[in-house]
Write an enzyme that holds these catalytic residues in place. Structure first.
Site, PDB file in Angstrom:
ATOM      1  N   SER A   8       0.789  -1.129  -0.046  1.00 53.09           N
ATOM      2  CA  SER A   8       0.202  -0.049  -0.036  1.00 53.09           C
ATOM      3  C   SER A   8       0.840   1.124  -0.155  1.00 53.09           C
ATOM      4  CB  SER A   8      -0.962   0.239   1.392  1.00 53.09           C
ATOM      5  OG  SER A   8      -0.324  -0.306   2.342  1.00 53.09           O
ATOM      6  N   GLU A  10       1.337   5.478   0.996  1.00 50.64           N
ATOM      7  CA  GLU A  10       0.758   6.423   1.636  1.00 50.64           C
ATOM      8  C   GLU A  10       1.221   8.126   0.949  1.00 50.64           C
ATOM      9  OE1 GLU A  10       0.607   6.271   5.751  1.00 50.64           O
ATOM     10  OE2 GLU A  10       1.246   8.349   6.047  1.00 50.64           O
ATOM     11  N   TYR A  43      -4.201  12.892   7.155  1.00 52.99           N
ATOM     12  CA  TYR A  43      -5.022  13.858   7.599  1.00 52.99           C
ATOM     13  C   TYR A  43      -4.339  14.827   8.658  1.00 52.99           C
ATOM     14  CZ  TYR A  43      -9.633  15.398   9.453  1.00 52.99           C
ATOM     15  OH  TYR A  43     -10.655  16.190   9.883  1.00 52.99           O
ATOM     16  N   HIS A  70      -6.999   8.833   6.005  1.00 55.28           N
ATOM     17  CA  HIS A  70      -6.753   8.912   7.341  1.00 55.28           C
ATOM     18  C   HIS A  70      -7.624   9.765   8.022  1.00 55.28           C
ATOM     19  CE1 HIS A  70      -2.385   7.679   6.855  1.00 55.28           C
ATOM     20  NE2 HIS A  70      -3.131   6.986   5.934  1.00 55.28           N
ATOM     21  N   ARG A 100      -5.752   8.600  16.660  1.00 58.00           N
ATOM     22  CA  ARG A 100      -5.771   9.694  17.480  1.00 58.00           C
ATOM     23  C   ARG A 100      -5.177  10.946  16.825  1.00 58.00           C
ATOM     24  NH1 ARG A 100      -2.104  10.804  22.469  1.00 58.00           N
ATOM     25  NH2 ARG A 100      -0.843  11.361  20.857  1.00 58.00           N
ATOM     26  N   GLY A 101      -4.160  10.947  16.302  1.00 60.94           N
ATOM     27  CA  GLY A 101      -3.650  12.083  15.580  1.00 60.94           C
ATOM     28  C   GLY A 101      -2.828  12.870  16.796  1.00 60.94           C
ATOM     29  N   ASP A 102      -2.194  13.769  16.393  1.00 57.85           N
ATOM     30  CA  ASP A 102      -1.647  14.828  17.300  1.00 57.85           C
ATOM     31  C   ASP A 102      -2.026  16.011  17.062  1.00 57.85           C
ATOM     32  OD1 ASP A 102       0.498  13.103  18.414  1.00 57.85           O
ATOM     33  OD2 ASP A 102       1.438  12.927  16.568  1.00 57.85           O
ATOM     34  N   ALA A 116      -7.662   6.543  19.401  1.00 60.22           N
ATOM     35  CA  ALA A 116      -8.015   5.830  17.943  1.00 60.22           C
ATOM     36  C   ALA A 116      -9.115   5.014  18.213  1.00 60.22           C
ATOM     37  CB  ALA A 116      -6.913   5.304  17.430  1.00 60.22           C
ATOM     38  N   TYR A 138       3.190   0.374  16.840  1.00 56.70           N
ATOM     39  CA  TYR A 138       4.736   1.162  17.005  1.00 56.70           C
ATOM     40  C   TYR A 138       5.470   0.005  17.570  1.00 56.70           C
ATOM     41  CZ  TYR A 138       1.593   5.055  16.662  1.00 56.70           C
ATOM     42  OH  TYR A 138       0.747   6.201  16.293  1.00 56.70           O
ATOM     43  N   PHE A 209      12.288  14.331  12.235  1.00 58.37           N
ATOM     44  CA  PHE A 209      11.223  13.746  12.357  1.00 58.37           C
ATOM     45  C   PHE A 209      11.261  12.392  13.138  1.00 58.37           C
ATOM     46  CE2 PHE A 209       7.401  11.505  10.485  1.00 58.37           C
ATOM     47  CZ  PHE A 209       6.619  12.242  10.981  1.00 58.37           C
ATOM     48  N   HIS A 259       3.658  -1.128   3.849  1.00 52.30           N
ATOM     49  CA  HIS A 259       2.847   0.331   3.340  1.00 52.30           C
ATOM     50  C   HIS A 259       4.102   1.381   3.434  1.00 52.30           C
ATOM     51  CE1 HIS A 259      -0.258   3.222   4.236  1.00 52.30           C
ATOM     52  NE2 HIS A 259       0.631   3.777   5.084  1.00 52.30           N
TER      53      HIS A 259
HETATM   54  P1  FAD Z   1      -3.700   5.956  20.099  1.00 53.66           P
HETATM   55  O1  FAD Z   1      -3.852   4.544  19.572  1.00 53.66           O
HETATM   56  O2  FAD Z   1      -4.821   6.624  20.569  1.00 53.66           O
HETATM   57  O3  FAD Z   1      -2.554   6.026  21.112  1.00 53.66           O
HETATM   58  C1  FAD Z   1      -1.879   7.235  21.459  1.00 53.66           C
HETATM   59  C2  FAD Z   1      -1.006   6.988  22.724  1.00 53.66           C
HETATM   60  O4  FAD Z   1      -1.922   6.705  23.733  1.00 53.66           O
HETATM   61  C3  FAD Z   1      -0.365   5.465  22.731  1.00 53.66           C
HETATM   62  O5  FAD Z   1       0.886   5.997  23.818  1.00 53.66           O
HETATM   63  C4  FAD Z   1      -1.082   4.662  23.507  1.00 53.66           C
HETATM   64  O6  FAD Z   1      -0.232   3.618  24.237  1.00 53.66           O
HETATM   65  C5  FAD Z   1      -1.991   5.328  24.456  1.00 53.66           C
HETATM   66  N1  FAD Z   1      -3.256   4.774  24.629  1.00 53.66           N
HETATM   67  C6  FAD Z   1      -4.166   4.218  23.750  1.00 53.66           C
HETATM   68  N2  FAD Z   1      -5.321   4.226  24.209  1.00 53.66           N
HETATM   69  C7  FAD Z   1      -5.371   4.339  25.654  1.00 53.66           C
HETATM   70  C8  FAD Z   1      -6.316   4.612  26.649  1.00 53.66           C
HETATM   71  N3  FAD Z   1      -7.321   3.952  26.302  1.00 53.66           N
HETATM   72  N4  FAD Z   1      -5.776   5.098  27.713  1.00 53.66           N
HETATM   73  C9  FAD Z   1      -4.552   5.460  28.019  1.00 53.66           C
HETATM   74  N5  FAD Z   1      -3.795   5.474  26.885  1.00 53.66           N
HETATM   75  C10 FAD Z   1      -4.047   5.057  26.082  1.00 53.66           C
HETATM   76  N6  FAD Z   1      -0.846  11.704  12.499  1.00 53.66           N
HETATM   77  C11 FAD Z   1      -1.424  12.537  11.713  1.00 53.66           C
HETATM   78  O7  FAD Z   1      -1.766  13.623  12.323  1.00 53.66           O
HETATM   79  N7  FAD Z   1      -2.166  12.316  10.524  1.00 53.66           N
HETATM   80  C12 FAD Z   1      -2.130  11.177  10.076  1.00 53.66           C
HETATM   81  O8  FAD Z   1      -2.601  11.191   8.697  1.00 53.66           O
HETATM   82  C13 FAD Z   1      -1.349   9.942  10.519  1.00 53.66           C
HETATM   83  N8  FAD Z   1      -1.077   8.970   9.972  1.00 53.66           N
HETATM   84  C14 FAD Z   1      -0.460   7.704  10.516  1.00 53.66           C
HETATM   85  C15 FAD Z   1      -0.314   6.631   9.790  1.00 53.66           C
HETATM   86  C16 FAD Z   1       0.378   5.575  10.504  1.00 53.66           C
HETATM   87  C17 FAD Z   1       0.290   4.311   9.813  1.00 53.66           C
HETATM   88  C18 FAD Z   1       0.847   5.767  11.858  1.00 53.66           C
HETATM   89  C19 FAD Z   1       1.693   4.537  12.479  1.00 53.66           C
HETATM   90  C20 FAD Z   1       0.823   7.112  12.548  1.00 53.66           C
HETATM   91  C21 FAD Z   1       0.095   8.013  11.838  1.00 53.66           C
HETATM   92  N9  FAD Z   1      -0.066   9.340  12.329  1.00 53.66           N
HETATM   93  C22 FAD Z   1      -0.707  10.303  12.016  1.00 53.66           C
HETATM   94  C23 FAD Z   1       0.678   9.745  13.708  1.00 53.66           C
HETATM   95  C24 FAD Z   1      -0.391   9.292  14.792  1.00 53.66           C
HETATM   96  O9  FAD Z   1      -1.362  10.098  14.709  1.00 53.66           O
HETATM   97  C25 FAD Z   1       0.493   9.719  16.064  1.00 53.66           C
HETATM   98  O10 FAD Z   1       1.616   8.849  16.450  1.00 53.66           O
HETATM   99  C26 FAD Z   1      -0.411   9.930  17.373  1.00 53.66           C
HETATM  100  O11 FAD Z   1       0.557  10.361  18.633  1.00 53.66           O
HETATM  101  C27 FAD Z   1      -0.847   8.517  17.890  1.00 53.66           C
HETATM  102  O12 FAD Z   1      -1.989   8.074  17.154  1.00 53.66           O
HETATM  103  P2  FAD Z   1      -2.605   6.589  17.448  1.00 53.66           P
HETATM  104  O13 FAD Z   1      -3.796   6.626  16.380  1.00 53.66           O
HETATM  105  O14 FAD Z   1      -1.697   5.646  17.384  1.00 53.66           O
HETATM  106  O15 FAD Z   1      -3.226   7.087  18.959  1.00 53.66           O
END
Ligand code: FAD
Length: 296
Positions: A8, A10, A43, A70, A100-102, A116, A138, A209, A259
């Site tokens: 895939s 990106e 996104y 995304h 979840r994003g940042d 997420a 991760y 990065f 990917h």
């Molecule tokens: P989550 O799964 O919510 O996790 C975030 C953190 O919270 C982790 O440390 C986890 O251990 C912790 N956590 C999870 N659930 C809980 C809970 N219930 N209670 C307490 N802690 C918890 N960023 C962007 O802005 N745009 C994009 O398009 C984008 N695409 C990406 C694509 C891929 C394949 C990857 C690997 C990353 C991408 N990112 C993107 C980066 C991502 O948004 C960041 O890494 C963000 O900080 C975490 O997102 P996540 O979805 O992994 O979060």
């Protein structure tokens, strides 16, 4: 997630119409030689690219590719996100990458970002089984994770909420991926964990990065890159060699399709794919020198 394609790909949503034009008319056609299973479109943090992501997804979809937008809640309320999800479904999109994003750098928030897992639950509540959902994983552990096993626990939580697969953050230590997959399987995760691979092109920006996102660049790679100093051609060739070897090791191990983080550039991924034999016939690269330059 079906695994019919080779990989895939990106992309990020280009900022300008010239950038989108180049993506659609040059970059994507060159990369189509890889027979991608789908293309994903990022996104921007906090929803910063909401419109350009939708525009890019729509344009790629119209070319006949399977597209995975995304998505994250960011600071948006549920109604905004629901309308995006339904809009994608109505356009014929059948995949999403739920994150979840940042927050955008320098922006604080009183509201914690929604995880997420909550977005996956919300997508399933609003559109049932329509979407094939991927989530992030991760191998070197998310920088905010409270611990290795806890991060895997939270990955399992979002997969259990209804996600079909995970795609990893990029890594250059292949053992971190193998160990991670092993631990995930021990934790009862059965969904495929696709390795995310970032070609090494601009090493200085990759270093910046990587420090921010918690991906480690092995010392030997940094040292070798330092040898090349201003010799960009040798640095580029070395980056290709390292990443092609990483991909070859993953493929030999039977890892699910890779990917590629293309950074909207065709040539690095095409060169790697050619070395891996993922491109049959020709060199898999349209050979347009314009593809060397990234147009945002
Ligand atoms: P989550 O799964 O919510 O996790 C975030 C953190 O919270 C982790 O440390 C986890 O251990 C912790 N956590 C999870 N659930 C809980 C809970 N219930 N209670 C307490 N802690 C918890 N960023 C962007 O802005 N745009 C994009 O398009 C984008 N695409 C990406 C694509 C891929 C394949 C990857 C690997 C990353 C991408 N990112 C993107 C980066 C991502 O948004 C960041 O890494 C963000 O900080 C975490 O997102 P996540 O979805 O992994 O979060």
């Amino acid at each position: 997630m079906a695994t019919d394609g080779n990989c895939s790909l990106e992309f990020f949503p280009p900022k300008s119409s010239a950038g989108l034009d180049k993506l659609l008319k040059k970059t994507l056609p060159a990369l189509s030689a890889l027979n991608p299973e789908y293309c994903s479109v990022t996104y921007g943090a906090g929803g910063a690219t909401r419109d350009t992501t939708v525009d890019t997804v729509t344009a790629i979809l119209e070319l006949g590719y399977d597209v995975a937008p995304h998505l994250s809640f960011g600071s948006d309320d549920h109604a905004v996100v629901e309308s995006l999800i339904r809009g994608y479904r109505d356009k014929g999109v059948s995949r999403l990458v739920a994150l979840r994003g940042d927050l955008p750098s320098g922006v604080g928030s009183e509201q914690p970002l929604l995880h997420a897992s909550e977005l996956v639950t919300f997508i399933r509540q609003t559109t049932g089984d329509h979407f094939d959902i991927a989530v992030a994983a991760y191998p070197e552990i998310h920088p905010e994770a409270p611990g290795y096993e806890r991060d895997i626990h939270f990955l399992k939580e979002k997969l259990n909420a209804g996600a079909n697969a995970a795609v990893t953050q990029y890594f250059y230590n292949v053992e971190s991926y193998f160990y991670f997959v092993d631990r995930c399987m021990s934790a009862g995760i059965t969904q495929p964990i696709h390795p995310g691979i970032m070609p090494i092109t601009n090493f200085a920006s990759l270093q910046r990065f990587s420090a921010a996102c918690g991906a480690e660049i092995p010392r030997w790679i940094t040292a070798r890159m330092a040898d090349f100093a201003d010799d960009r051609e040798s640095a580029y060739a070395f980056g290709i060699e390292v990443v092609a070897q990483l991909c070859a090791t993953l493929m030999e191990s039977g890892a699910p399709p890779i990917h590629f983080y293309t950074m909207n550039q065709a040539e690095p991924v095409c060169t790697i794919a050619r070395q891996l034999g993922l491109v049959k016939g020709g060199n898999g690269y349209a050979g347009d020198p314009a593809l060397h330059q990234s147009v945002a």
